[in-house]
Design a protein around this motif. Sequence first.
Motif, PDB file in Angstrom:
ATOM      1  N   SER A 179      -2.198  -5.591  -4.376  1.00  0.00           N
ATOM      2  CA  SER A 179      -1.625  -5.097  -3.328  1.00  0.00           C
ATOM      3  C   SER A 179      -0.321  -5.680  -3.523  1.00  0.00           C
ATOM      4  O   SER A 179       0.725  -5.131  -2.762  1.00  0.00           O
ATOM      5  N   ALA A 180       0.054  -6.590  -4.269  1.00  0.00           N
ATOM      6  CA  ALA A 180       1.308  -7.402  -4.494  1.00  0.00           C
ATOM      7  C   ALA A 180       1.410  -8.172  -5.674  1.00  0.00           C
ATOM      8  O   ALA A 180       0.350  -8.511  -6.452  1.00  0.00           O
ATOM      9  N   ASN A 181       2.774  -8.378  -6.151  1.00  0.00           N
ATOM     10  CA  ASN A 181       2.927  -9.033  -7.335  1.00  0.00           C
ATOM     11  C   ASN A 181       3.267 -10.617  -7.042  1.00  0.00           C
ATOM     12  O   ASN A 181       2.837 -11.471  -8.341  1.00  0.00           O
ATOM     13  N   VAL A 223     -14.921  -8.755  -5.850  1.00  0.00           N
ATOM     14  CA  VAL A 223     -13.900  -8.485  -7.130  1.00  0.00           C
ATOM     15  C   VAL A 223     -12.576  -8.313  -6.553  1.00  0.00           C
ATOM     16  O   VAL A 223     -12.259  -7.353  -5.610  1.00  0.00           O
ATOM     17  N   ASP A 224     -11.636  -9.288  -6.804  1.00  0.00           N
ATOM     18  CA  ASP A 224     -10.515  -9.278  -6.136  1.00  0.00           C
ATOM     19  C   ASP A 224      -9.260  -8.886  -7.158  1.00  0.00           C
ATOM     20  O   ASP A 224      -9.130  -9.586  -8.038  1.00  0.00           O
ATOM     21  N   GLY A 225      -8.940  -7.650  -7.003  1.00  0.00           N
ATOM     22  CA  GLY A 225      -7.842  -6.966  -8.044  1.00  0.00           C
ATOM     23  C   GLY A 225      -6.704  -7.757  -8.117  1.00  0.00           C
ATOM     24  O   GLY A 225      -5.802  -7.847  -9.154  1.00  0.00           O
ATOM     25  N   ASN A 226      -6.355  -8.564  -6.970  1.00  0.00           N
ATOM     26  CA  ASN A 226      -4.878  -9.584  -7.036  1.00  0.00           C
ATOM     27  C   ASN A 226      -5.093 -10.823  -8.141  1.00  0.00           C
ATOM     28  O   ASN A 226      -4.278 -11.098  -8.537  1.00  0.00           O
ATOM     29  N   TRP A 285      18.261 -13.095  -8.544  1.00  0.00           N
ATOM     30  CA  TRP A 285      17.552 -14.165  -7.856  1.00  0.00           C
ATOM     31  C   TRP A 285      16.049 -13.863  -7.305  1.00  0.00           C
ATOM     32  O   TRP A 285      15.438 -14.637  -6.640  1.00  0.00           O
ATOM     33  N   LYS A 286      15.746 -12.475  -7.619  1.00  0.00           N
ATOM     34  CA  LYS A 286      14.502 -11.872  -7.191  1.00  0.00           C
ATOM     35  C   LYS A 286      14.318 -11.990  -5.836  1.00  0.00           C
ATOM     36  O   LYS A 286      13.110 -12.300  -5.322  1.00  0.00           O
ATOM     37  N   GLY A 325       5.453  -8.971   1.720  1.00  0.00           N
ATOM     38  CA  GLY A 325       4.954 -10.331   2.464  1.00  0.00           C
ATOM     39  C   GLY A 325       6.084 -11.153   2.264  1.00  0.00           C
ATOM     40  O   GLY A 325       6.912 -11.268   1.582  1.00  0.00           O
ATOM     41  N   PHE A 326       5.919 -12.546   2.962  1.00  0.00           N
ATOM     42  CA  PHE A 326       6.687 -13.513   2.797  1.00  0.00           C
ATOM     43  C   PHE A 326       6.843 -14.170   1.358  1.00  0.00           C
ATOM     44  O   PHE A 326       5.693 -14.066   0.577  1.00  0.00           O
ATOM     45  N   TYR A 327       7.894 -14.675   0.884  1.00  0.00           N
ATOM     46  CA  TYR A 327       7.957 -15.317  -0.391  1.00  0.00           C
ATOM     47  C   TYR A 327       7.138 -16.212  -0.316  1.00  0.00           C
ATOM     48  O   TYR A 327       7.138 -17.207   0.450  1.00  0.00           O
ATOM     49  N   SER A 328       6.338 -16.573  -1.481  1.00  0.00           N
ATOM     50  CA  SER A 328       5.361 -17.496  -1.623  1.00  0.00           C
ATOM     51  C   SER A 328       4.955 -18.338  -2.751  1.00  0.00           C
ATOM     52  O   SER A 328       5.300 -17.489  -4.057  1.00  0.00           O
ATOM     53  N   GLU A 329       4.731 -19.530  -3.026  1.00  0.00           N
ATOM     54  CA  GLU A 329       4.408 -20.000  -4.219  1.00  0.00           C
ATOM     55  C   GLU A 329       3.144 -20.635  -4.337  1.00  0.00           C
ATOM     56  O   GLU A 329       2.429 -20.948  -3.401  1.00  0.00           O
TER      57      GLU A 329
END
Length: 506
Positions: free
Chosen positions: A12-14, A39-42, A493-494, A502-506
């Motif tokens: 769903s997201a990168n 199975v989680d495609g993420n 700065w991406k 969604g929120f930026y996350s690390e």
Amino acid sequence: MKNKTILFNPRSANGKHRIPNSILQVGAAIHGKYEYVFVDGNLEKNPWQTIENYLKTGEFKYFGSTVMPGPQLRQAIPFTKKIREMFPDVITIWGGYFASNQYKVALNSNVVDYVINGPGDNTFPELIKAIESNDQESIFLIKNLIYKNDKGEITKTAVEALLDQDKLPKFPYEYLDSFYPVKNYLAKTFMGNKTLSYHSSMGCPFSCSFCAVVPIYNAKWKGMSAARIYEDVKYFKEKHGIDAVEFHDNNFFTSKKRVLEFSELIMNDNLSYWGEGRIDTINMYSDDDLKLMRKAGCKMIFLGAETGNDAVLKQINKGGTQTGQMIKDFVLRMKNADIIPELSFVLGMPAKTEKEVYDQILWDINFIKEIKTINPNAEIIIYLFSPVPTEGSELYKQILDAGFSFPQTLDEWISPSWENFDLRKNPLTPWLKPYMIDTIRNFETVLNGYYPTVSDFRIRGLKKQLLQGISGLRYKSGFYHYPYEIKALHKFWKYRQPEIEGFYSE
């Protein structure tokens, strides 16, 4: 055992990924009754290879996939097609907003056998039971199901009343952990170092004609009790050390009693939380209620402002009591309560003439600037109006009359332009002209330069000062054309727009 199930969550997201609540809910429904795998495609480097390896064992009979509009279609559609080609005996079952709203396209593709139309807590296990016992006649009695009957006719079964959420089985988090470490889903966000993504209710009690939730839940809502929510939150705090929660309910704040009880329960747990709500609903909370929520950790609330124009609010059947003036008054109340209002606006609504469409866009841009003057900390999310199939609504009739139509095949849905449509970034609507889209996009770029989102916590200090310095003259003068210098910094700065990934996350 040759009746095992694969539960698939397409990518769903990168960025950092949230816990897959949709397939966890289905897993909870069949846990202990039928064998299944996640199975989680993420998180999979090659999710198709993982799926294929399972299917090659000959032990798997069912493939269930959650299918949301947008990026998830990139894996859900081609993988389901491959399964039909390579493993034709496998029964394919789709759920999620895309499947429920675009069920005709899904079923007419002949690669999807069944669509779960809404919650599948009873539907999924009952369907497997009927198939396993070879009781085809009973399938019509299973609620929340769409499929083709023996004559090839699409059949929709009765809609099930929303279930008591407290009585549903708990999610199999420990079983998920045997496939993917749960700690990997707990991201660092602007709210905390370990943020849990959680879903505590079903549906929404309103019937906005632009919302994809409406055709599925028909203005119905039911939520867990505050005590039941706290059980899971406490579990994650004690076991995984979470310090923040994102509530991805369609309308977390529907019940004031529940919200205040939950706030009291977490008061001493040093947690932050975020959720989605309606302005006219939360506006009925007292100032003391808002202060209590903030003290308990409520940091930001996502709110559908849509527009400040009362006539357009009526056109989109927003319902409730929201007005443009209420939005202004509310963001000031939120400022005083120290809770960030994250307001989404929908620009590019249809109108009788091209001039009316454009004038409304310009009007809303000025309204947004008014909001930022009242409360500079208000976050602004801008969407382009993207129709949803709310059949029977006046707005849906209006968009059909204007010449709009949805794709008729699954392959069309995975074209780049329709993916952007799903993200409400490219509406493909005949009344919205290129110069109008440019106006919206350019203003959005300048706005995000002068007021970068607090959720992307990388953009602060000198970066924020530089962005604001470059964007300030444009924002204050209203000169939004060709903001290439701002786009260059965002790209370098991406910069992450929360409405896309969604929120930026690390």
